[in-house]
Design a protein around this motif. Structure first.
Motif, PDB file in Angstrom:
ATOM      1  N   THR A 178       6.566  19.167  59.399  1.00  0.00           N
ATOM      2  CA  THR A 178       6.625  20.437  58.798  1.00  0.00           C
ATOM      3  C   THR A 178       8.032  21.200  59.016  1.00  0.00           C
ATOM      4  O   THR A 178       8.852  20.421  59.994  1.00  0.00           O
ATOM      5  CB  THR A 178       5.533  21.384  59.482  1.00  0.00           C
ATOM      6  N   GLY A 179       8.217  22.165  58.384  1.00  0.00           N
ATOM      7  CA  GLY A 179       9.560  22.640  58.436  1.00  0.00           C
ATOM      8  C   GLY A 179      10.574  22.583  57.327  1.00  0.00           C
ATOM      9  O   GLY A 179       9.889  22.221  55.932  1.00  0.00           O
ATOM     10  N   THR A 180      11.698  23.068  57.455  1.00  0.00           N
ATOM     11  CA  THR A 180      12.838  23.259  56.251  1.00  0.00           C
ATOM     12  C   THR A 180      13.776  22.231  56.308  1.00  0.00           C
ATOM     13  O   THR A 180      14.469  22.188  57.459  1.00  0.00           O
ATOM     14  CB  THR A 180      13.123  24.798  56.203  1.00  0.00           C
ATOM     15  N   VAL A 181      14.214  21.569  55.407  1.00  0.00           N
ATOM     16  CA  VAL A 181      15.366  20.666  55.268  1.00  0.00           C
ATOM     17  C   VAL A 181      16.298  21.127  54.150  1.00  0.00           C
ATOM     18  O   VAL A 181      15.990  21.581  53.259  1.00  0.00           O
ATOM     19  CB  VAL A 181      14.802  19.086  54.629  1.00  0.00           C
ATOM     20  N   VAL A 182      17.519  21.438  54.910  1.00  0.00           N
ATOM     21  CA  VAL A 182      18.574  21.899  54.239  1.00  0.00           C
ATOM     22  C   VAL A 182      19.596  20.808  53.657  1.00  0.00           C
ATOM     23  O   VAL A 182      20.294  20.318  54.571  1.00  0.00           O
ATOM     24  CB  VAL A 182      19.433  22.995  54.889  1.00  0.00           C
ATOM     25  N   ASP A 183      19.544  20.498  52.283  1.00  0.00           N
ATOM     26  CA  ASP A 183      20.775  19.403  52.043  1.00  0.00           C
ATOM     27  C   ASP A 183      21.792  20.331  51.540  1.00  0.00           C
ATOM     28  O   ASP A 183      22.026  20.998  50.487  1.00  0.00           O
ATOM     29  CB  ASP A 183      19.844  18.938  50.584  1.00  0.00           C
ATOM     30  N   VAL A 184      22.909  20.120  52.453  1.00  0.00           N
ATOM     31  CA  VAL A 184      24.157  20.741  52.237  1.00  0.00           C
ATOM     32  C   VAL A 184      25.104  20.131  51.413  1.00  0.00           C
ATOM     33  O   VAL A 184      25.369  18.927  51.440  1.00  0.00           O
ATOM     34  CB  VAL A 184      25.008  20.954  53.528  1.00  0.00           C
TER      35      VAL A 184
END
Length: 342
Positions: A178-184
């Motif tokens: 779970t959680g959030t993935v930030v694709d920079v």
């Protein structure tokens, strides 16, 4: 007989041919661009002569045939005794309906934005900086918005390159449940889409420039409600509160100073228990052929970037508040460099 004359007599003639042949090696990608630009492979549902292909593509028959003949010596197309050309497994990858169409990548790699600075590599080596601005008047990423067709080609080609790599990257790394993935600076979001598809408990944020985000790839039924896009500049700020931050093929085209600024921006947004994944080629510690060696020269020709060794990654990360946790190879040419905030 002088020593030089004696040495010349002992030189392997194949070495002479290799050096001279390599010095004309630029003619092969030039011919490859011809085939890609005029979509020759799309017209070879059956063997056809150069005249037939020229009639379909609106080019000169004799000169098209000569370019295809060169490509045939490398296994891209095949020429029969009657002078007709047919597809080979390599040539099929140039079709617009290929499962992984390489045409956009070939067109980018042989576009003048790549070609002309590479031709000034001697100036780059002499000056200690890329000659791109000398050729086009602006650095690469400032030049792109002034050339909309090239900017779109760049985005399309990078999306295709990502398709070739993203499955291997996602399979190699154990993402949290779970959680959030930030694709920079994640482009059109191909990698983020693959991450979210493989990990249904995750949400995602795609950060990039607004024109790139307009053509993102995240709006698919399986990901409904699990993603958002955010326009921004990775040098100044990235979305906060992510659990995993992705930098895929971002640092390699940047100098150490520019890379440090990107890492600092990420570190400011990250909690201490978040993870940063730098997805890049890692230069091996031993000499020899490796995709990173070719890519490294491209990085200095177009930008002031470089492919880095494990030691260079460790030093770069340490300077911006990270510890290099581990390096995870993938089935592609890339590795996942996992960085932990300190």
């Amino acid at each position: 007989m002088t020593a030089t004359e004696a040495d010349h007599g002992r030189i392997d003639p194949t070495m002479i041919r290799q050096i001279l042949g390599d010095s004309l090696g630029y003619l092969y990608p030039a011919a490859l661009r011809v085939a890609a630009r005029f979509a020759v492979a799309d017209h070879l549902d059956e063997p056809r002569s150069a005249a037939e292909l020229a009639a379909r593509t609106g080019v000169n028959a004799g000169r098209l045939g000569r370019a295809l003949r060169l490509l045939s010596t490398r296994g891209v197309f095949a020429e029969d005794d009657a002078g007709r050309f047919r597809l080979t497994p390599a040539a099929r990858l140039l079709r617009t309906d290929a499962p992984v169409p390489l045409r956009s990548i070939v067109l980018l790699f042989t576009d003048e934005v790549y070609w002309r600075p590479a031709g000034r590599l001697d100036d780059t080596v002499r000056q200690g900086r890329t000659a791109f601005s000398d050729v086009f008047g602006l650095p690469f990423f400032d030049h792109l918005p002034t050339a909309p067709e090239t900017e779109q080609l760049f985005a399309d080609a990078l999306a295709t390159i990502s398709e070739l790599e993203q499955e291997a990257v996602v399979a190699a790394y154990d993402f949290p449940a779970t959680g959030t993935v930030v694709d920079v600076a994640g482009g059109r979001g191909g990698l983020l889409r693959t991450v979210l598809t493989a990990n249904p408990g995750l949400r995602g944020v795609l950060l990039d420039r607004a024109p790139v985000l307009e053509r993102h790839l995240l709006d698919v039924p399986a990901l409904t409600g699990r993603w958002r896009t955010e326009a921004g500049d990775l040098f100044h700020a990235v979305p906060p509160a992510g659990n995993v931050y992705l930098l895929k093929r971002i640092l390699h085209d940047k100098s150490d100073e520019e890379s440090a600024a990107v890492l600092a921006s990420c570190r400011k947004a990250m909690a201490n228990d978040a993870r940063l994944l730098v997805v890049d080629a890692v230069v091996p510690s031993t000499p020899g052929a490796h995709p990173a060696v070719v890519s490294d020269v491209l990085m200095m020709a177009l930008w002031d970037g470089r492919e880095r060794t494990a030691e260079e990654f460790a030093a770069l990360l340490a300077g911006e508040g990270f510890h290099l946790g581990r390096i995870i190879p993938t089935a592609s040419a890339l590795s996942v460099v996992e960085a932990v905030p300190v």
